[in-house]
Design an enzyme around this catalytic site. Structure first.
Site, PDB file in Angstrom:
ATOM      1  N   PHE A 140       2.001  -3.467  -4.887  1.00 45.00           N
ATOM      2  CA  PHE A 140       2.811  -3.069  -3.735  1.00 45.00           C
ATOM      3  C   PHE A 140       1.933  -3.094  -2.498  1.00 45.00           C
ATOM      4  CE2 PHE A 140       4.751  -0.337  -0.621  1.00 45.00           C
ATOM      5  CZ  PHE A 140       6.089  -0.679  -0.702  1.00 45.00           C
ATOM      6  N   ASP A 225      -6.756  -3.422  -1.000  1.00 47.46           N
ATOM      7  CA  ASP A 225      -5.751  -2.555  -0.408  1.00 47.46           C
ATOM      8  C   ASP A 225      -6.005  -1.146  -0.936  1.00 47.46           C
ATOM      9  OD1 ASP A 225      -3.493  -1.009   0.027  1.00 47.46           O
ATOM     10  OD2 ASP A 225      -2.065  -2.602  -0.408  1.00 47.46           O
ATOM     11  N   LYS A 254      -2.283   5.966   5.401  1.00 49.24           N
ATOM     12  CA  LYS A 254      -1.894   7.235   4.771  1.00 49.24           C
ATOM     13  C   LYS A 254      -2.791   8.418   5.136  1.00 49.24           C
ATOM     14  CE  LYS A 254       0.677   5.290   0.847  1.00 49.24           C
ATOM     15  NZ  LYS A 254       2.011   5.806   1.182  1.00 49.24           N
TER      16      LYS A 254
END
Length: 399
Positions: A140, A225, A254
């Site tokens: 993702f 990532d 985040k």
């Protein structure tokens, strides 16, 4: 459902687009690991806004940084130098492999920047037809068209064709498939050291090392990532430190903003120099507020002993979860590292999440594969024990 919550949901359904499968609640206050909903009910938050509030809610350093910066200036744009942006970039460079940083507002934007710079680098240093990106099945990477295509899950891609070309998917930890699909047209290999949204699947060190070697052999760039797993989530500042496999590019978001939107793409100088003025930009990227908070977060994460203590408490939590898995014979091993942990289940995932919520514990079930636990990095042993007690009660009732 209480009347206050019911009324709020009705209002929201009228004016907010239906893009999320929301739980019937609204969190309106938080302190540390504890949050309260609109009705005043208290919960232990082991979701933390999907690994965003990694220092818990209303952390004093984050609150102070926001208050101080709000009194000075919130935004100027990147037409001018931003002192806080420079300070945060220095901190990120000091503690990582990278030489330079690009600032944006989210993980998807950071990954979009990584894809763009990788392709531009490949074209400048090799050829126009070197543009392919290898990613993993079940990965993702975001919701923009490019990052959606990089995401190796077809369920997220339905309805958005034609997708950008040049993305190929490799099964996780499959060395043979990785080698087979590597070719001179590959500009980059893009990996999550631990697949978070895919169900908490760690990548094996051997697989990461193989990706590094193949990138070197084929003149491709290695992108990590670390949007969900970076910034202390695994017990080290960056997940790549566990394997000693160093990427050329890394993306973060985040947790860096402590709840304030921010994203960054870090790169070695040879890659970073590919971008020139006008090649990429972001109006809000790295603005004074977001980077002031980012500096405060980095200062906490890099305090002496902080991450070592995270590792100890995380290991305790993993052991206690495994005891429950063994007790209820779920036939699974708790996956993950640090405070990103997954409990694989083949049934009752949604029911357990709902049961936990009713008893005052917030968790989620990802990819239809595993319960996921993302508590604050400063969660206490007592709070871990409380969460374990709640989970024990739920499994005793429904498993």
């Amino acid at each position: 459902m209480c009347e206050k919550t019911h009324t709020m949901i009705q209002r929201g359904q009228e004016v907010v687009m239906n893009t999320y499968g929301r739980l019937p609640m609204a969190i309106v206050k938080g302190k540390g690991t504890t949050v309260w909903d609109i009705e005043g009910k208290q919960y232990l938050d082991f979701v933390t806004g999907l690994a965003v509030s990694s220092l818990g809610h209303s952390h004093p350093a984050v609150v102070e940084a926001i208050q101080k910066q709000a009194e000075e200036i919130l935004h100027t744009s990147n037409l001018y130098w931003i002192p806080n942006q420079i300070a945060l970039a220095e901190k990120l460079v000091e503690h990582s492999f990278a030489d330079q940083v690009f600032f944006c507002n989210s993980g998807a934007e950071a990954n979009e920047a990584a894809i763009k710079i990788a392709r531009k680098y490949a074209k400048e240093h090799y050829s126009e037809d070197k543009y392919e990106i290898l990613t993993l099945v079940n990965s993702f990477h975001g919701r923009t068209l490019a990052t959606l295509t990089a995401t190796g899950q077809t369920k997220y891609q339905k309805g958005y064709a034609p997708l950008p070309e040049g993305f190929t998917y490799v099964p996780i930890n499959d060395l043979a498939q990785l080698e087979e699909k590597m070719n001179p047209k590959v500009a980059a290999v893009m990996l999550e050291p631990i697949q978070g949204e895919g169900g908490v699947f760690p990548l094996e060190v051997e697989f990461l090392a193989k990706a590094r070697k193949l990138c070197d052999d084929y003149g491709a760039l290695l992108i990590f990532d670390e949007i969900q797993v970076g910034l202390g989530r695994t017990g080290k500042l960056f997940a790549y430190e566990w394997s000693n496999v160093v990427p050329d590019i890394m993306t973060l978001a985040k947790a860096l903003g402590g709840g304030v939107p921010i994203g960054v793409m870090l790169a070695k100088e040879k890659v970073a120099s590919t971008f020139k003025p006008g090649d990429h930009a972001s109006t809000f990227g790295g603005n004074p507020l977001a980077t002031a908070v980012g500096c405060a977060v980095m200062d906490v994460l890099t305090e002496e002993g902080f991450l070592e203590d995270v590792q100890k408490r995380a290991q305790y939590f993993k052991q206690e979860l495994q005891k429950l898995a063994d007790k209820y014979q779920t036939g699974t091993e708790i996956r993950g590292q640090g405070f990103i942990l997954g409990w694989p289940l083949d049934r009752l995932g949604a029911e357990i999440v709902e049961g936990a919520r009713e008893k005052g514990l917030l968790i989620n079930f990802v990819g239809g594969k595993a319960l996921r636990f993302l508590p604050p990095l400063n969660v206490s042993y007592q709070e871990i024990d409380e969460a374990i007690t709640i989970l024990d009660q739920i499994f005793a009732e429904c498993w």
